[in-house]
Design an enzyme around this catalytic site. Structure first.
Site, mmCIF file in Angstrom:
data_model
loop_
_atom_site.group_PDB
_atom_site.id
_atom_site.type_symbol
_atom_site.label_atom_id
_atom_site.label_comp_id
_atom_site.label_asym_id
_atom_site.label_seq_id
_atom_site.Cartn_x
_atom_site.Cartn_y
_atom_site.Cartn_z
ATOM 1 N N ASP A 175 0.536 -1.025 -0.246
ATOM 2 C CA ASP A 175 -0.037 -0.372 0.189
ATOM 3 C C ASP A 175 0.531 1.414 0.670
ATOM 4 O O ASP A 175 0.340 2.208 0.851
ATOM 5 C CB ASP A 175 -0.933 0.344 0.934
ATOM 6 C CG ASP A 175 -0.261 -0.376 2.006
ATOM 7 O OD1 ASP A 175 0.570 0.260 2.520
ATOM 8 O OD2 ASP A 175 -1.014 -0.885 3.418
ATOM 9 N N ARG A 202 2.598 7.584 10.011
ATOM 10 C CA ARG A 202 2.176 9.178 9.410
ATOM 11 C C ARG A 202 0.540 9.545 10.320
ATOM 12 O O ARG A 202 0.784 10.383 11.415
ATOM 13 C CB ARG A 202 1.339 9.176 7.933
ATOM 14 C CG ARG A 202 2.753 10.110 7.518
ATOM 15 C CD ARG A 202 2.057 10.186 5.672
ATOM 16 N NE ARG A 202 2.934 9.779 5.491
ATOM 17 C CZ ARG A 202 4.117 9.980 4.434
ATOM 18 N NH1 ARG A 202 3.608 11.701 4.224
ATOM 19 N NH2 ARG A 202 4.843 9.445 3.334
ATOM 20 N N HIS A 210 13.272 5.014 13.342
ATOM 21 C CA HIS A 210 12.517 5.261 11.379
ATOM 22 C C HIS A 210 13.446 6.503 11.139
ATOM 23 O O HIS A 210 13.875 7.381 11.350
ATOM 24 C CB HIS A 210 11.245 5.779 10.834
ATOM 25 C CG HIS A 210 10.504 4.283 10.101
ATOM 26 N ND1 HIS A 210 11.331 6.413 9.043
ATOM 27 C CD2 HIS A 210 10.199 4.152 9.018
ATOM 28 C CE1 HIS A 210 10.791 5.679 7.495
ATOM 29 N NE2 HIS A 210 9.959 4.451 7.868
ATOM 30 N N GLU A 227 -0.583 -9.472 -1.223
ATOM 31 C CA GLU A 227 -0.506 -8.090 0.367
ATOM 32 C C GLU A 227 -2.126 -7.285 -0.713
ATOM 33 O O GLU A 227 -2.090 -6.681 -0.024
ATOM 34 C CB GLU A 227 0.293 -7.651 0.782
ATOM 35 C CG GLU A 227 -0.276 -7.228 2.206
ATOM 36 C CD GLU A 227 0.801 -6.193 3.401
ATOM 37 O OE1 GLU A 227 1.594 -7.546 3.448
ATOM 38 O OE2 GLU A 227 0.301 -5.736 2.830
ATOM 39 N N GLU A 257 -2.634 5.108 2.772
ATOM 40 C CA GLU A 257 -1.905 3.520 2.867
ATOM 41 C C GLU A 257 -3.475 3.164 2.002
ATOM 42 O O GLU A 257 -3.441 1.965 1.561
ATOM 43 C CB GLU A 257 -1.156 2.259 3.784
ATOM 44 C CG GLU A 257 0.013 2.988 3.749
ATOM 45 C CD GLU A 257 0.518 4.740 4.535
ATOM 46 O OE1 GLU A 257 -0.682 4.960 5.232
ATOM 47 O OE2 GLU A 257 1.255 4.788 4.528
ATOM 48 N N HIS A 300 6.662 4.525 12.969
ATOM 49 C CA HIS A 300 6.657 5.682 12.137
ATOM 50 C C HIS A 300 5.837 6.099 11.456
ATOM 51 O O HIS A 300 5.797 6.967 10.634
ATOM 52 C CB HIS A 300 7.408 4.775 11.059
ATOM 53 C CG HIS A 300 7.069 3.260 10.422
ATOM 54 N ND1 HIS A 300 6.532 2.273 10.975
ATOM 55 C CD2 HIS A 300 6.194 4.044 9.420
ATOM 56 C CE1 HIS A 300 5.791 1.239 9.932
ATOM 57 N NE2 HIS A 300 5.834 2.214 8.888
#
Ligand code: UD1
Ligand code: UDP
Length: 376
Positions: free
Chosen positions: A96, A214, A245, A118, A132, A212
């Site tokens: 994604d 968003r 990250h 996936e 995503e 990590h």
């Protein structure tokens, strides 16, 4: 022979497509290329090195602080030219990310078949995970082959009108990668860098943490860091290891909140093999990662998920994972519970992995080689 083009841009795509690529290279049915978009740089390169993959081409698109729009624009233009030059029969994208979204849509524009690995993960809101959830929904519109990791993912696709003939339920290729790697790391103590080895001598029992997403940028990460700081003070014998990250929205905040605590080790992102080694010997994990949610149950490790919603509810239903969100008090209270209630800990550690048995890549290649649209 079909011309298969595997596209990856970020760490998790590389890890999850590596077993597929390595198997496709051995197959008489495919002429296979691996294209790195370079959406990530150092983190992608580490993952490529872990699987000894040298991409056939690298678009080297990462820019510091890239926006979704700027990266997407660069990807559309570069991938369109690449497809024109190489004329693949099938483009394979995973998951994604922006690379996967644009790889799939740009192939669709050119009438090239799209295989989505996936496929079918869903939350009930397009805003989480952002962007995503949007990306994977769009990919389901343009894909010809949908490789769903679980029956739940398959059901989502069926409900959206995807034909059963085009869906294969095969487990997650991430489990293929994990099972290949666990064998390699088991007895290799030298995989861990010296500072990590030293830390483990002082803190043999430790919690592994990654963050990590968003949706957690800003207040969320601050709140998670506040919980970690409180827990580190409350449990001075327990170690906390955070491979940080590289996204500046994460790195700067984590380093400014958590540097200088004796039982908290901040490292850069780890290579996949040492990360798997640390996962396999940690006490439990705190994470907002998608991939880590899938991997930890295969290693018998409880996962506390630092998100409000997850597109991977199978782990929660199976009892391996618990959804905490990012509220400080809630995180502290759930960690207290896991550390004090051995019964609850054992129940989570012993729950069965719902994400696959390590044969996903072979199943995918079989379907693509036959030109079938589905195997199950
Ligand atoms: C991306 C994916 C996310 C995935 C994550 C995996 C999208 C929309 N998001 O998020 O789904 O979970 O990768 O880690 O595709 N950076 C570096 N070096 C690196 C990697 C990143 O410096 O090797 C920094 C750069 O400043 C870059 C920034 O991180 O601009 C953000 O990278 P980006 O790929 O846009 O987003 P991620 O947050 O990594
Ligand atoms: N991972 C890694 N090194 C680290 C942290 C994670 O190799 O320091 C691996 C992890 O095992 C999993 C993948 O990276 O396979 C997950 O990537 P990430 O959390 O960045 O993205 P997501 O899965 O959330 O999209």
């Amino acid at each position: 022979m079909q011309k298969l083009l595997i596209i990856a841009g970020t760490r998790p795509e590389c890890i999850k497509l590596a077993p597929l690529y390595l198997a496709a290279k051995q197959s008489p049915h495919f002429k296979c290329r691996f294209l790195s978009t370079g959406q990530h740089r150092q983190m992608l390169d580490k993952a490529l090195a872990d699987f000894a993959i040298t991409p056939d081409d690298d678009l080297a698109l990462m820019r510091a602080g890239q926006t979704l729009g700027s990266l997407s624009g660069a990807l559309f233009s570069a991938l369109d030219q690449y497809f024109e030059k190489h004329q693949p029969d099938i483009v394979v994208v995973q998951g994604d990310t922006t690379t996967a979204l644009v790889g799939g849509v740009a192939a669709f524009y050119r009438g090239i078949k799209v295989a989505h690995v996936e496929a079918g993960l869903r939350t009930n809101t397009i805003h989480e995970p952002f962007p995503e959830e949007f990306n994977r929904r769009v990919l389901s519109l343009v894909a010809d082959y949908h490789f769903a990791p679980t029956t739940l993912a398959r059901d989502h696709l069926l409900r959206e009108g995807v034909s059963a003939n085009n869906i294969t339920t095969c487990g997650n290729t991430g489990i293929d990668a994990l099972l290949l790697t666990v064998q390699k790391v088991r007895n290799n103590e030298s995989l861990l860098a010296h500072p990590i080895q030293l830390f483990l001598e002082s803190f043999p029992q430790y919690v592994l943490v990654t963050v990590h997403r968003r949706e957690n940028h800003g207040d969320g990460i601050n709140s998670i860091c506040a919980a970690l700081k409180q827990l580190a003070e409350q449990y001075p014998q327990l170690g906390f290891i955070l491979p940080v990250h590289m996204n500046p929205n994460v790195k700067d905040v984590v380093e400014s909140n958590l540097s200088g605590l004796g039982n908290v080790l901040l490292t850069g992102p780890l290579d996949y093999q040492p990360f798997v080694k640390l996962m396999s010997s940690c006490h439990f994990l705190l994470t907002d990662s998608g991939g880590v949610q899938e991997e930890a149950p295969s290693l018998g490790k409880p996962i506390l998920v630092l998100r409000h919603v997850t597109e991977r509810p199978e782990g929660i239903a199976a009892g391996c994972a618990k959804l905490l969100g990012n509220n400080t008090e809630n995180i502290v209270s759930e960690v207290n519970h896991l550390l004090s209630d051995m019964g609850a800990y054992k129940a989570m550690a012993q729950a069965k992995n719902p994400y696959g048995d390590g044969t996903a890549s072979q199943q995918i290649l079989q379907v693509l080689a036959n030109g079938d649209r589905a195997a199950s």
